[in-house]
Write a protein that holds these residues in place. Structure first.
Motif: not given
Length: 206
Positions: A143-153
């Motif tokens: 399940e995606r809890l954070l938007p894709e790529g958010w951690v990298a940003r």
């Protein structure tokens, strides 16, 4: 950002303080060259957001990073004001419950707000689950809890760093080390740059 605190509008006259945006406090790029937590809480103990905004930044917001806890406090205050919930209540269905994190207690100040920048008490397992969520780019058990790529940003360099770490290094946050024995009843902790720290005791609820 002042639009979230219209009651402070007349008293905040410094142009740099007035120019602060939510994204500036979210990235600790308020324009201050150092920590303002003592000055902010001393200036207005009853309303630390106002105390923070009364500390004139040395540079334009968004141009320099400095570890500055009132930035995070102010961001948390905005979330609590807009949602009408505490931080833990807001995060419970969106993050804590999906991760399987049980009781989590956040220290409050005299305004009744949860601090946001410090004072969160949780079990070691909760810290590990948050770490795994970051390692998996915001995914948890499919399940995606954070938007894709958010951690990298969130973890890349955004602005130059002020102070002792040197201008232009590009740091945007704190680094930390942590230890955990994994044995019931033992404590683990983490320490970061400046004065940040975290600790947890498995099996305890207070």
């Amino acid at each position: 950002m002042l639009s979230y605190f219209p009651e402070f509008e007349a008293g905040i006259t410094d142009p740099r303080s007035r120019a602060m945006l939510v994204r500036h406090v979210a990235s600790m790029a308020s324009g201050h060259e150092g920590e303002t937590v003592d000055a902010a809480f001393r200036t207005d103990p009853a309303e630390p957001v106002r105390g923070f905004l009364l500390q004139p930044p040395q540079r334009d917001p968004g141009t320099v990073f400095a570890y500055n806890q009132p930035c995070t406090y102010t961001l948390g205050a905005i979330v609590q004001r807009v949602t009408g919930q505490t931080l833990t209540a807001y995060l419970r269905p969106r993050l804590l419950d999906p991760l399987g994190i049980g009781e989590a207690l956040w220290q409050r100040d005299r305004t009744g707000r949860e601090l946001g920048f410090s004072g969160l008490y949780a079990a070691t397992d909760a810290v590990a689950r948050l770490g795994q969520l970051y390692l998996d780019d915001g995914m948890w058990q499919g399940e995606r809890l954070l938007p894709e790529g958010w951690v990298a940003r969130a973890s890349r360099a955004h602005t130059a760093t002020a102070g002792a770490m040197g201008s232009g290094t590009g740091w945007t946050g704190t680094s930390a080390t942590a230890t955990s024995s994994g044995s019931p009843g033992t404590a683990s902790g983490a320490t970061g740059r400046t004065d940040s720290s975290a600790s947890s005791c498995p099996g305890t609820t207070r």
